[in-house]
Design a protein around this motif. Structure first.
Motif, mmCIF file in Angstrom:
data_model
loop_
_atom_site.group_PDB
_atom_site.id
_atom_site.type_symbol
_atom_site.label_atom_id
_atom_site.label_comp_id
_atom_site.label_asym_id
_atom_site.label_seq_id
_atom_site.Cartn_x
_atom_site.Cartn_y
_atom_site.Cartn_z
ATOM 1 N N UNK A 76 -33.448 -26.716 -7.634
ATOM 2 C CA UNK A 76 -33.370 -28.124 -8.021
ATOM 3 C C UNK A 76 -31.944 -28.670 -7.918
ATOM 4 N N UNK A 77 -30.942 -27.800 -8.065
ATOM 5 C CA UNK A 77 -29.556 -28.198 -7.838
ATOM 6 C C UNK A 77 -29.390 -28.724 -6.410
ATOM 7 N N UNK A 78 -29.948 -27.992 -5.458
ATOM 8 C CA UNK A 78 -29.890 -28.415 -4.059
ATOM 9 C C UNK A 78 -30.710 -29.661 -3.793
ATOM 10 N N UNK A 79 -31.877 -29.751 -4.381
ATOM 11 C CA UNK A 79 -32.775 -30.887 -4.184
ATOM 12 C C UNK A 79 -32.210 -32.166 -4.789
ATOM 13 N N UNK A 80 -31.711 -32.085 -6.013
ATOM 14 C CA UNK A 80 -31.271 -33.272 -6.748
ATOM 15 C C UNK A 80 -29.767 -33.520 -6.652
ATOM 16 N N UNK A 81 -29.039 -32.569 -6.073
ATOM 17 C CA UNK A 81 -27.584 -32.700 -5.894
ATOM 18 C C UNK A 81 -26.869 -32.969 -7.209
ATOM 19 N N UNK A 82 -27.252 -32.207 -8.233
ATOM 20 C CA UNK A 82 -26.593 -32.324 -9.530
ATOM 21 C C UNK A 82 -26.748 -31.023 -10.293
ATOM 22 N N UNK A 83 -25.847 -30.795 -11.221
ATOM 23 C CA UNK A 83 -25.925 -29.637 -12.098
ATOM 24 C C UNK A 83 -26.641 -30.053 -13.381
ATOM 25 N N UNK A 84 -27.470 -29.162 -13.915
ATOM 26 C CA UNK A 84 -28.205 -29.514 -15.128
ATOM 27 C C UNK A 84 -27.412 -29.236 -16.401
ATOM 28 N N UNK A 85 -27.918 -29.770 -17.483
ATOM 29 C CA UNK A 85 -27.468 -29.395 -18.820
ATOM 30 C C UNK A 85 -28.348 -28.214 -19.222
ATOM 31 N N UNK A 86 -27.732 -27.099 -19.584
ATOM 32 C CA UNK A 86 -28.483 -25.893 -19.946
ATOM 33 C C UNK A 86 -28.387 -25.704 -21.457
ATOM 34 N N UNK A 126 -32.370 -32.018 -15.823
ATOM 35 C CA UNK A 126 -31.827 -32.848 -14.749
ATOM 36 C C UNK A 126 -32.223 -34.303 -14.981
ATOM 37 N N UNK A 127 -31.333 -35.238 -14.651
ATOM 38 C CA UNK A 127 -31.654 -36.662 -14.686
ATOM 39 C C UNK A 127 -32.292 -37.064 -13.358
ATOM 40 N N UNK A 128 -33.408 -37.797 -13.445
ATOM 41 C CA UNK A 128 -34.070 -38.346 -12.266
ATOM 42 C C UNK A 128 -34.411 -39.793 -12.607
ATOM 43 N N UNK A 129 -33.523 -40.717 -12.261
ATOM 44 C CA UNK A 129 -33.707 -42.113 -12.653
ATOM 45 C C UNK A 129 -33.704 -42.237 -14.162
ATOM 46 N N UNK A 130 -34.706 -42.937 -14.704
ATOM 47 C CA UNK A 130 -34.833 -43.079 -16.162
ATOM 48 C C UNK A 130 -35.437 -41.849 -16.813
ATOM 49 N N UNK A 131 -35.932 -40.941 -15.996
ATOM 50 C CA UNK A 131 -36.660 -39.778 -16.504
ATOM 51 C C UNK A 131 -35.824 -38.504 -16.400
#
Length: 129
Positions: A22-32, A45-50
């Motif tokens: 998902x890092x590669x797909x969304x181009x962001x690092x998550x909060x773990x 991961x943030x995806x728009x408002x969701x």
């Protein structure tokens, strides 16, 4: 009133592997975060408002571990955002259900169990609603 999809949870067997994808797909690092009271570790991961939340059980115990063992990896929870759980339940004419605290102190309330729709349905009340 339901305003949008607040978050979608995926149960995963290997959080590191899933985060990499998902890092590669969304181009962001998550909060773990770990939620020891729920026996899980999460990556958000943030995806728009969701939010997209990956959830790995920390042991073979708990609801999430049971879902992973029975159904395998995949979506197991869909949460709808609301400004007020109490007002939404009243408008939907649903009897009061038990609220609990989720990630980031969100107030959440399950509407339907996993077996009913193939995913847990819930309401989330947060400042982002």
């Amino acid at each position: 009133m339901i305003t949008h999809i607040h978050h979608i949870n995926f149960v995963v067997a290997d959080l590191d592997k899933s985060v990499s994808y998902f890092n590669g797909l969304l181009k962001q690092s998550p909060v773990i975060e770990e939620l020891p009271q729920r026996l899980v570790k999460t990556a958000r991961f943030n995806v728009g408002e969701s939010l997209l939340v990956l959830v790995q059980p920390l042991s073979n115990e708990g609801v999430v571990a049971e879902i992973l063992a029975q159904k395998g990896e995949g979506i197991f929870l869909l949460s709808f955002a609301t400004e007020s759980i109490d007002e939404t339940l009243q408008k939907l004419e649903i009897n009061y259900l038990e609220k609990r605290t989720g990630l980031q102190g969100w107030s959440i309330c399950d509407l339907a169990e996993y077996d009913e729709f193939g995913a847990i349905l819930q309401l989330t009340e947060s400042s982002k609603s």
